[in-house]
Every structure is written in structure tokens, then in C-alpha cells.
Design a protein around this motif. Sequence first.
Motif, PDB file in Angstrom:
ATOM      1  N   LEU A 272     -21.331   7.176  -1.088  1.00 50.18           N
ATOM      2  CA  LEU A 272     -21.318   7.997  -2.293  1.00 50.18           C
ATOM      3  C   LEU A 272     -20.232   7.477  -2.808  1.00 50.18           C
ATOM      4  N   GLY A 273     -20.266   7.415  -4.058  1.00 46.15           N
ATOM      5  CA  GLY A 273     -19.205   6.928  -5.107  1.00 46.15           C
ATOM      6  C   GLY A 273     -19.033   7.795  -6.502  1.00 46.15           C
ATOM      7  N   ALA A 274     -17.985   7.851  -7.214  1.00 46.86           N
ATOM      8  CA  ALA A 274     -17.629   8.301  -8.230  1.00 46.86           C
ATOM      9  C   ALA A 274     -17.223   7.675  -9.445  1.00 46.86           C
ATOM     10  N   ARG A 275     -18.099   7.754 -10.491  1.00 44.96           N
ATOM     11  CA  ARG A 275     -18.070   7.004 -11.752  1.00 44.96           C
ATOM     12  C   ARG A 275     -16.813   7.825 -12.208  1.00 44.96           C
ATOM     13  N   PRO A 276     -15.418   7.180 -13.066  1.00 42.23           N
ATOM     14  CA  PRO A 276     -14.738   8.152 -13.713  1.00 42.23           C
ATOM     15  C   PRO A 276     -14.605   8.070 -15.182  1.00 42.23           C
TER      16      PRO A 276
ATOM     17  N   HIS B 147     -12.961   4.174 -16.615  1.00 41.41           N
ATOM     18  CA  HIS B 147     -13.805   3.183 -16.773  1.00 41.41           C
ATOM     19  C   HIS B 147     -15.108   3.355 -16.773  1.00 41.41           C
ATOM     20  N   ALA B 148     -15.535   4.403 -16.263  1.00 41.97           N
ATOM     21  CA  ALA B 148     -16.857   5.236 -16.121  1.00 41.97           C
ATOM     22  C   ALA B 148     -18.019   4.098 -15.513  1.00 41.97           C
ATOM     23  N   HIS B 149     -18.918   3.708 -16.119  1.00 41.78           N
ATOM     24  CA  HIS B 149     -20.136   2.935 -15.518  1.00 41.78           C
ATOM     25  C   HIS B 149     -19.613   1.554 -15.636  1.00 41.78           C
ATOM     26  N   GLN B 150     -18.665   1.217 -16.236  1.00 41.49           N
ATOM     27  CA  GLN B 150     -18.418  -0.388 -16.516  1.00 41.49           C
ATOM     28  C   GLN B 150     -17.053  -0.845 -16.043  1.00 41.49           C
ATOM     29  N   GLY B 151     -16.506  -0.149 -14.899  1.00 37.74           N
ATOM     30  CA  GLY B 151     -15.129  -0.621 -14.465  1.00 37.74           C
ATOM     31  C   GLY B 151     -15.131  -1.848 -13.707  1.00 37.74           C
ATOM     32  N   PHE B 152     -16.006  -2.297 -13.161  1.00 41.88           N
ATOM     33  CA  PHE B 152     -16.014  -3.533 -12.429  1.00 41.88           C
ATOM     34  C   PHE B 152     -16.163  -4.661 -13.595  1.00 41.88           C
ATOM     35  N   THR B 153     -17.084  -4.274 -14.446  1.00 44.41           N
ATOM     36  CA  THR B 153     -17.389  -5.288 -15.755  1.00 44.41           C
ATOM     37  C   THR B 153     -16.035  -5.441 -16.480  1.00 44.41           C
ATOM     38  N   LEU B 154     -15.491  -4.499 -16.781  1.00 51.77           N
ATOM     39  CA  LEU B 154     -14.304  -4.176 -17.729  1.00 51.77           C
ATOM     40  C   LEU B 154     -12.851  -4.530 -17.034  1.00 51.77           C
TER      41      LEU B 154
ATOM     42  N   THR C 175       0.920  -1.172  -0.187  1.00 52.99           N
ATOM     43  CA  THR C 175       0.011  -0.006   0.103  1.00 52.99           C
ATOM     44  C   THR C 175       1.041   1.293  -0.003  1.00 52.99           C
ATOM     45  N   GLY C 176       0.649   2.072  -0.945  1.00 52.62           N
ATOM     46  CA  GLY C 176       1.338   3.282  -0.994  1.00 52.62           C
ATOM     47  C   GLY C 176       0.674   4.551  -1.410  1.00 52.62           C
ATOM     48  N   ASP C 177       1.351   5.719  -1.298  1.00 52.83           N
ATOM     49  CA  ASP C 177       0.461   7.099  -1.822  1.00 52.83           C
ATOM     50  C   ASP C 177       1.091   7.364  -3.353  1.00 52.83           C
ATOM     51  N   ALA C 178       0.165   7.221  -4.255  1.00 54.28           N
ATOM     52  CA  ALA C 178       0.443   7.636  -5.597  1.00 54.28           C
ATOM     53  C   ALA C 178       1.050   8.825  -5.812  1.00 54.28           C
ATOM     54  N   THR C 179       0.752   9.680  -5.173  1.00 51.06           N
ATOM     55  CA  THR C 179       1.236  11.259  -5.409  1.00 51.06           C
ATOM     56  C   THR C 179       2.839  11.151  -4.891  1.00 51.06           C
TER      57      THR C 179
ATOM     58  N   LEU D 112      -6.008   4.971 -11.047  1.00 46.86           N
ATOM     59  CA  LEU D 112      -6.304   5.811  -9.811  1.00 46.86           C
ATOM     60  C   LEU D 112      -7.932   6.284 -10.077  1.00 46.86           C
ATOM     61  N   GLY D 113      -8.894   5.578 -11.006  1.00 48.14           N
ATOM     62  CA  GLY D 113      -9.993   5.781 -11.147  1.00 48.14           C
ATOM     63  C   GLY D 113     -10.453   7.484 -11.318  1.00 48.14           C
ATOM     64  N   PRO D 114     -11.286   7.620 -10.503  1.00 47.74           N
ATOM     65  CA  PRO D 114     -11.787   9.255 -10.611  1.00 47.74           C
ATOM     66  C   PRO D 114     -10.828  10.157 -10.007  1.00 47.74           C
ATOM     67  N   TRP D 115      -9.544   9.658  -9.150  1.00 49.28           N
ATOM     68  CA  TRP D 115      -8.487  10.302  -8.658  1.00 49.28           C
ATOM     69  C   TRP D 115      -7.692  10.538  -9.473  1.00 49.28           C
TER      70      TRP D 115
HETATM   71  C1  LIG Z   1     -22.697   4.158  -7.789  1.00 47.18           C
HETATM   72  C2  LIG Z   1     -21.879   3.519  -8.546  1.00 47.18           C
HETATM   73  C3  LIG Z   1     -22.363   2.359  -9.351  1.00 47.18           C
HETATM   74  C4  LIG Z   1     -21.669   1.586 -10.301  1.00 47.18           C
HETATM   75  N1  LIG Z   1     -22.185   0.477 -10.774  1.00 47.18           N
HETATM   76  C5  LIG Z   1     -21.413  -0.294 -11.710  1.00 47.18           C
HETATM   77  C6  LIG Z   1     -21.718  -1.444 -12.246  1.00 47.18           C
HETATM   78  O1  LIG Z   1     -23.027  -1.771 -11.931  1.00 47.18           O
HETATM   79  N2  LIG Z   1     -20.733  -1.956 -12.929  1.00 47.18           N
HETATM   80  C7  LIG Z   1     -19.518  -1.590 -13.289  1.00 47.18           C
HETATM   81  O2  LIG Z   1     -18.985  -2.348 -14.105  1.00 47.18           O
HETATM   82  N3  LIG Z   1     -19.155  -0.520 -12.942  1.00 47.18           N
HETATM   83  C8  LIG Z   1     -19.901   0.309 -11.926  1.00 47.18           C
HETATM   84  N4  LIG Z   1     -19.542   1.234 -11.365  1.00 47.18           N
HETATM   85  C9  LIG Z   1     -18.048   1.820 -11.901  1.00 47.18           C
HETATM   86  C10 LIG Z   1     -16.887   1.321 -11.177  1.00 47.18           C
HETATM   87  O3  LIG Z   1     -17.090   1.365  -9.719  1.00 47.18           O
HETATM   88  C11 LIG Z   1     -15.683   2.088 -11.755  1.00 47.18           C
HETATM   89  O4  LIG Z   1     -15.581   2.105 -13.330  1.00 47.18           O
HETATM   90  C12 LIG Z   1     -14.545   1.187 -11.120  1.00 47.18           C
HETATM   91  O5  LIG Z   1     -14.393   1.329  -9.929  1.00 47.18           O
HETATM   92  C13 LIG Z   1     -13.327   1.975 -11.641  1.00 47.18           C
HETATM   93  O6  LIG Z   1     -12.088   1.132 -11.262  1.00 47.18           O
HETATM   94  P1  LIG Z   1     -10.615   1.861 -11.272  1.00 47.18           P
HETATM   95  O7  LIG Z   1      -9.851   0.521 -10.661  1.00 47.18           O
HETATM   96  O8  LIG Z   1     -10.067   2.490 -12.271  1.00 47.18           O
HETATM   97  O9  LIG Z   1     -10.916   2.880  -9.837  1.00 47.18           O
HETATM   98  P2  LIG Z   1     -11.436   2.684  -8.249  1.00 47.18           P
HETATM   99  O10 LIG Z   1     -12.089   1.535  -8.277  1.00 47.18           O
HETATM  100  O11 LIG Z   1     -11.961   4.056  -8.208  1.00 47.18           O
HETATM  101  O12 LIG Z   1     -10.077   2.569  -7.482  1.00 47.18           O
HETATM  102  C14 LIG Z   1      -9.062   3.766  -7.517  1.00 47.18           C
HETATM  103  C15 LIG Z   1      -8.268   3.440  -6.245  1.00 47.18           C
HETATM  104  O13 LIG Z   1      -7.263   4.274  -6.431  1.00 47.18           O
HETATM  105  C16 LIG Z   1      -6.938   4.808  -4.631  1.00 47.18           C
HETATM  106  N5  LIG Z   1      -6.339   5.843  -4.849  1.00 47.18           N
HETATM  107  C17 LIG Z   1      -6.842   7.153  -4.924  1.00 47.18           C
HETATM  108  N6  LIG Z   1      -5.828   8.402  -4.770  1.00 47.18           N
HETATM  109  C18 LIG Z   1      -4.882   7.344  -4.334  1.00 47.18           C
HETATM  110  C19 LIG Z   1      -3.473   7.875  -4.041  1.00 47.18           C
HETATM  111  N7  LIG Z   1      -3.108   9.072  -3.920  1.00 47.18           N
HETATM  112  N8  LIG Z   1      -2.421   6.894  -3.649  1.00 47.18           N
HETATM  113  C20 LIG Z   1      -2.948   5.650  -3.784  1.00 47.18           C
HETATM  114  N9  LIG Z   1      -4.110   5.054  -4.144  1.00 47.18           N
HETATM  115  C21 LIG Z   1      -4.965   5.952  -4.371  1.00 47.18           C
HETATM  116  C22 LIG Z   1      -8.727   4.516  -4.286  1.00 47.18           C
HETATM  117  O14 LIG Z   1      -8.299   4.315  -2.909  1.00 47.18           O
HETATM  118  C23 LIG Z   1      -8.994   3.411  -4.976  1.00 47.18           C
HETATM  119  O15 LIG Z   1      -8.928   2.202  -4.091  1.00 47.18           O
HETATM  120  C24 LIG Z   1     -20.396   1.968 -10.598  1.00 47.18           C
HETATM  121  C25 LIG Z   1     -19.696   3.192  -9.949  1.00 47.18           C
HETATM  122  C26 LIG Z   1     -20.493   4.053  -9.144  1.00 47.18           C
HETATM  123  C27 LIG Z   1     -19.982   4.833  -8.472  1.00 47.18           C
END
Ligand SMILES: Cc1cc2nc3c(=O)[nH]c(=O)nc-3n(C[C@H](O)[C@H](O)[C@H](O)COP(=O)(O)OP(=O)(O)OC[C@H]3O[C@@H](n4cnc5c(N)ncnc54)[C@H](O)[C@@H]3O)c2cc1C
Length: 201
Positions: free
Chosen positions: A136-140, A164-171, A9-13, A40-43
Motif C-alpha cells: 500500500l502506497g500513498a501519492r502525495p 509530486h502526486a502521480h508523477q514523482g518517479f518521472t519528475l 539516515t536520520g529523522d526529519a522530525t 518527505l512526500g506524503p509525510w
Molecule cells: C500506487 C502508486 C503508484 C505510483 N505510480 C507512479 C508512476 O507510475 N510514475 C510516477 O512517476 N510516480 C508514481 N507514483 C508516485 C510516486 O511514488 C511519488 O510521487 C514519489 O514517490 C514521491 O517522491 P518523494 O521523494 O517526494 O516521496 P517518497 O518517495 O514518498 O519519499 C519520502 C521519504 O521520506 C521518508 N520519511 C518519512 N518520514 C520521515 C522522517 N520523519 N524522517 C526521515 N525520513 C522520513 C519516507 O520513508 C520516504 O522514504 C505512484 C505512487 C503510488 C502510491
Amino acid sequence: MARGGRFLTGDATSLQSQGAGWSVQTSGGRVQAEQAVLALGPWADALIRTLGYRFPLFVKRGYHQHYRSPAQLRQPLLDAERGYVLAPMQRGLRLTTGAEFAPIDAPPTPVQLLKAEALAGELLDLGEPLSEPPWLGARPCTADMLPVMGPAPRHKGLWFNFGHAHQGFTLGPVAGRLLAEMVHGESSRVDARPYLPQRFM
Ligand SMILES: Cc1cc2nc3c(=O)[nH]c(=O)nc-3n(C[C@H](O)[C@H](O)[C@H](O)COP(=O)(O)OP(=O)(O)OC[C@H]3O[C@@H](n4cnc5c(N)ncnc54)[C@H](O)[C@@H]3O)c2cc1C
């Protein structure tokens, strides 16, 4: 893990270009590698800006709330016309909302959940919400609603994988595989061109 991976576990910044590669500060000390993937998804936006990239990224937020409902729902229920889902979970009946357009760090608003609660309440007795705050979550999202995947155009050994927007789990699985193929210069069954970061430059 069985093939030699490690979770740290680390800090990407703390990401820094170091030697011929990249390093990041982790709980296990500073880790160095030839290649680094920024996922980093939405971050992601905050970090890529520090590297000089300005991509059209935004988030669509969404809420969940659990209720102590006396109703016995046996399967999830989607009200497509009015835009909410009810799902029986171990912690109670979960109500989800649609998408809220707001900055990632804006305070939560009650608007969407209150609307969904009123609509779902016409169908079932939701009972009382659990006393915890709604999730509360944020779709990127990107302007073309396609993920950003591929080499960072101005930084050797750095890879992007976000949006990966609405499909990140699936994709997730197929995106991970495609990115691994790109990093290793292997051929892929997926055409990566629509996802390359260059489209926003
Ligand atoms: C309400 C909601 C419903 C959704 N429903 C679906 C669905 O039904 N099907 C589907 O496929 N997708 C769904 N999604 C979308 C899905 O959640 C995202 O597309 C997916 O989580 C993106 O994956 P990711 O790994 O890119 O980002 P994330 O899952 O957001 O992971 C990013 C990670 O980066 C970490 N992070 C942030 N800053 C730092 C830092 N400085 N250093 C280290 N780590 C850091 C965060 O803690 C997080 O763990 C939904 C999203 C939301 C909000």
C-alpha cells in the motif's frame, strides 16, 4: 558521491533551526547545514504543520498484490476502461489498483484490490495471491495537483520539495535539478512560479 556527497539516515522530525542554518539528527550524529530541503512526500504535511504551514495536501492511496499465476504474460497490460494494470514481475504477476481516497494512516481496505482481482480474473487465471499482505502506497497530492517546490516562505534556508502526486518517479530528476538551481540562485529553463509554496498562503 564522487563529487563529495554523503548519505546519512536520520529523522526529519529532529530538524531544528541552528545558527544561520538547520540541523538534523542522523546515524552519523547531528548534521548542520546552511540549507535544508524538506522532501518527505506524503509525510511532509505532518512536519510542515509543526512549522506553522497549512497547505491543501492529501493522499491518493494505491495497492499492489502479487499472484502465482499460471498465465505467461510477456508484457504489462493496462485495462484503461476498468482501471487496473497487470505486470509480469520476478515475484509473480502483479496486479495494481487505481486511487483510493483515505488518510495516509487509515487501515488498508480490501475494496479496490478485490474489485481489480475480479475484473482481471475475467481475462487471465491469476492463481493464488502470495501470502504477504498487499503493498500500500500513498501519492502525495496538492489541491492543484502541482508539486510544492521553492523556499519555505517564513524560514530562511529551508526549501520545500514535495507533492509530486502521480508523477514523482518521472519528475524526480527534473525536480531535483530545478530545486538545486533555485537553491544556488541559478537561472533555469523551467519556470518555477507555478510550484512556489506562496500560492497556498
Ligand atoms: C500506487 C502508486 C503508484 C505510483 N505510480 C507512479 C508512476 O507510475 N510514475 C510516477 O512517476 N510516480 C508514481 N507514483 C508516485 C510516486 O511514488 C511519488 O510521487 C514519489 O514517490 C514521491 O517522491 P518523494 O521523494 O517526494 O516521496 P517518497 O518517495 O514518498 O519519499 C519520502 C521519504 O521520506 C521518508 N520519511 C518519512 N518520514 C520521515 C522522517 N520523519 N524522517 C526521515 N525520513 C522520513 C519516507 O520513508 C520516504 O522514504 C505512484 C505512487 C503510488 C502510491
